[in-house]
Design a protein around this motif. Structure first.
Motif, PDB file in Angstrom:
ATOM      1  N   ASN A  76      37.799  32.607  43.052  1.00  0.00           N
ATOM      2  CA  ASN A  76      36.412  33.164  42.615  1.00  0.00           C
ATOM      3  C   ASN A  76      36.458  34.047  41.478  1.00  0.00           C
ATOM      4  N   ARG A  77      37.648  34.301  40.966  1.00  0.00           N
ATOM      5  CA  ARG A  77      37.913  35.074  39.684  1.00  0.00           C
ATOM      6  C   ARG A  77      38.598  34.090  38.708  1.00  0.00           C
ATOM      7  N   TYR A  80      39.076  30.009  36.591  1.00  0.00           N
ATOM      8  CA  TYR A  80      38.661  29.326  37.792  1.00  0.00           C
ATOM      9  C   TYR A  80      39.611  28.188  37.978  1.00  0.00           C
TER      10      TYR A  80
END
Length: 151
Positions: A76-77, A80
């Motif tokens: 999610n950071r 990707y």
């Protein structure tokens, strides 16, 4: 044997899935045919995904009706990266909570927390969900996202 497509080969996919302690998103169908997505803990074991949930969970009921799934395990950071694909789920009781215990240790780093004790309570009836992937697609945007601030 699943088909592996995308950025990573089978060995790289397995390394990512073993290392990443992010949940898997499982897409299935409700009995009326509409789609449903659930996020649960997983471990990648013997070429498939193993999850555990309460016997009374909606996901269990939906998978009993239609075992075909899609899945996504992705960061999610930035940068990707992750894997997604499709496969078939099978269900069986996790009577001795072998899978659940492995998941608790993987995601909570042990069984000493209140949450771990609640999950492993003898009164809970757990189901082992095993997803046999048919197709696995990986992606990794690390190179194109270099220098991007992830805040």
């Amino acid at each position: 044997m699943p088909e592996f497509l995308g950025s990573w080969n089978e060995t790289e996919v397995e390394a990512f899935l073993q290392r990443a302690t992010i949940p898997i998103r499982i897409a299935t169908h409700r009995p009326d045919g509409s789609p449903w997505v659930v996020t649960v803990w997983y471990r990648y074991h013997d070429g498939g995904f193993e999850c555990a949930t309460e016997d009374s969970a909606h996901l269990v009921r939906f998978l009993r009706t239609d075992p075909e799934v899609a899945f996504d395990v992705s960061t999610n950071r930035i940068p990707y990266r992750g894997v997604r694909g499709n496969g078939t789920a099978t269900l069986e009781p996790d009577t001795d909570k072998t899978v659940l215990r492995a998941l608790v240790e993987r995601y909570l780093d042990g069984t000493d927390s209140d949450l771990a004790r609640r999950l492993l309570d003898d009164e809970r009836d757990e189901i082992r969900i095993r997803i046999e992937p048919r197709q696995v697609f990986s992606w990794d945007y690390t190179d194109r996202m270099q220098g991007t601030d992830d805040s």
